[in-house]
Design a protein around this motif. Sequence first.
Motif, short mmCIF file in Angstrom:
data_model
loop_
_atom_site.label_atom_id
_atom_site.label_comp_id
_atom_site.label_asym_id
_atom_site.label_seq_id
_atom_site.Cartn_x
_atom_site.Cartn_y
_atom_site.Cartn_z
N UNK A 1 0.81 -1.21 0.00
CA UNK A 1 0.00 0.00 0.00
C UNK A 1 0.84 1.26 0.00
N UNK A 2 1.96 1.23 0.73
CA UNK A 2 2.84 2.40 0.76
C UNK A 2 3.59 2.57 -0.56
N UNK A 3 4.06 1.48 -1.12
CA UNK A 3 4.77 1.57 -2.41
C UNK A 3 3.88 2.20 -3.48
N UNK A 4 2.61 1.85 -3.48
CA UNK A 4 1.70 2.35 -4.50
C UNK A 4 1.38 3.83 -4.36
N UNK A 5 1.65 4.41 -3.18
CA UNK A 5 1.41 5.84 -2.99
C UNK A 5 2.58 6.69 -3.47
N UNK A 6 3.74 6.07 -3.72
CA UNK A 6 4.92 6.83 -4.15
C UNK A 6 4.89 7.04 -5.66
N UNK A 7 5.26 8.21 -6.13
CA UNK A 7 5.25 8.47 -7.58
C UNK A 7 6.32 7.67 -8.31
N UNK A 8 5.96 7.16 -9.47
CA UNK A 8 6.89 6.35 -10.25
C UNK A 8 8.01 7.19 -10.86
N UNK A 9 7.83 8.50 -10.89
CA UNK A 9 8.88 9.37 -11.44
C UNK A 9 10.17 9.26 -10.65
N UNK A 10 10.06 8.91 -9.36
CA UNK A 10 11.27 8.73 -8.55
C UNK A 10 12.13 7.60 -9.10
N UNK A 11 11.48 6.51 -9.46
CA UNK A 11 12.21 5.37 -10.00
C UNK A 11 12.76 5.67 -11.39
N UNK A 12 11.97 6.39 -12.17
CA UNK A 12 12.44 6.73 -13.52
C UNK A 12 13.68 7.61 -13.47
N UNK A 13 13.71 8.55 -12.52
CA UNK A 13 14.90 9.40 -12.38
C UNK A 13 16.10 8.57 -11.92
N UNK A 14 15.85 7.58 -11.07
CA UNK A 14 16.94 6.70 -10.63
C UNK A 14 17.49 5.88 -11.77
N UNK A 15 16.62 5.40 -12.66
CA UNK A 15 17.08 4.62 -13.82
C UNK A 15 17.88 5.48 -14.78
N UNK A 16 17.48 6.74 -14.91
CA UNK A 16 18.24 7.66 -15.77
C UNK A 16 19.66 7.84 -15.23
N UNK A 17 19.78 7.85 -13.89
CA UNK A 17 21.09 7.99 -13.27
C UNK A 17 21.89 6.69 -13.24
N UNK A 18 21.30 5.61 -13.76
CA UNK A 18 22.02 4.35 -13.87
C UNK A 18 21.83 3.39 -12.72
N UNK A 19 20.83 3.61 -11.87
CA UNK A 19 20.58 2.72 -10.74
C UNK A 19 19.87 1.45 -11.22
N UNK A 20 20.21 0.33 -10.62
CA UNK A 20 19.48 -0.92 -10.86
C UNK A 20 18.19 -0.90 -10.06
N UNK A 21 17.33 -1.92 -10.25
CA UNK A 21 16.09 -1.98 -9.49
C UNK A 21 16.37 -2.09 -7.99
N UNK A 22 17.37 -2.90 -7.62
CA UNK A 22 17.73 -3.03 -6.21
C UNK A 22 18.30 -1.72 -5.68
N UNK A 23 19.10 -1.05 -6.49
CA UNK A 23 19.65 0.24 -6.08
C UNK A 23 18.57 1.29 -5.87
#
Length: 274
Positions: free
Chosen positions: A158-180
């Motif tokens: 429930x908490x994960x679903x409240x967080x915006x996905x843009x956070x993860x997209x910005x992390x992927x742009x910076x080269x982070x893996x899913x675990x990172x």
Amino acid sequence: MKEHKGLRIGHYAIAILFTVVSLYPIFLMLLSSFKTNIEIFKNPMAFPKLWTFDAYRKLLDQLPYFDYFWNSVFVSVTSVALILISGALVSFYIARFNFKWNPALFFFFLLGMMIPVKLGIVPLFILMKTLGLMNTSFSLIFVYTAIGIPMSVLILVGFFRTLPKELEESGKIDGCSDLGILVKIIAPLMRPALGTVMIMNFITVWNDFFFPLIFIQDEVKKTIPVGMLTLFSEYSTDWSVLFAGLTLSSLPMIILFAVASKQFMEGMTAGAVK
């Protein structure tokens, strides 16, 4: 304005009343640990006439209390750590990855909350005996981890679903893996939810009496709830020693809640206000 002030005073009065009702048993337990048995029976509500640490000395003389204490700490901390790690990984997958089996997987974990684990104590006993885990702390750790994961998945998804996905997209742009992304970006934002899961499971594991009674036989491997059982005799009980043991065993939970209470309250109320 006066009505608003009167309403606020009423709220404070109710809050103080509930606080007193909640804390009084703890206060009475603490006072009783400094009394003698005779004082407890004669004046159970009064302050001790003579403050003495005899009950604590008797507790340490009669029982391997520190063995019980460290066993409880090891089992509780390890179980909660495994629940947090496993629950976070599973919840992140269910909430963020599109897969046709995700609803079924989520429901599978929720089934763990619907089925009473104690009904399966005989198969669990046979399983632990087959694996050679009987009379070890790991039998308790594995059972508590399995019990705690369903509730943690329910809360964390429930908490994960409240967080915006843009956070993860910005992390992927910076080269982070899913675990990172999970460890460096998402986990710090999940502290209220993780604090809620930690406190709820720690209290459950720390206070559990049933599974240590079934799986642990050696005296020095017992946890506090089962070890304290030896203070109850057939004809008499030294209540001052019992209250001393209960006072010491309650300290870790009080300290944990005092440290993580802010995250716990935020986790319990998150989503209540948009």
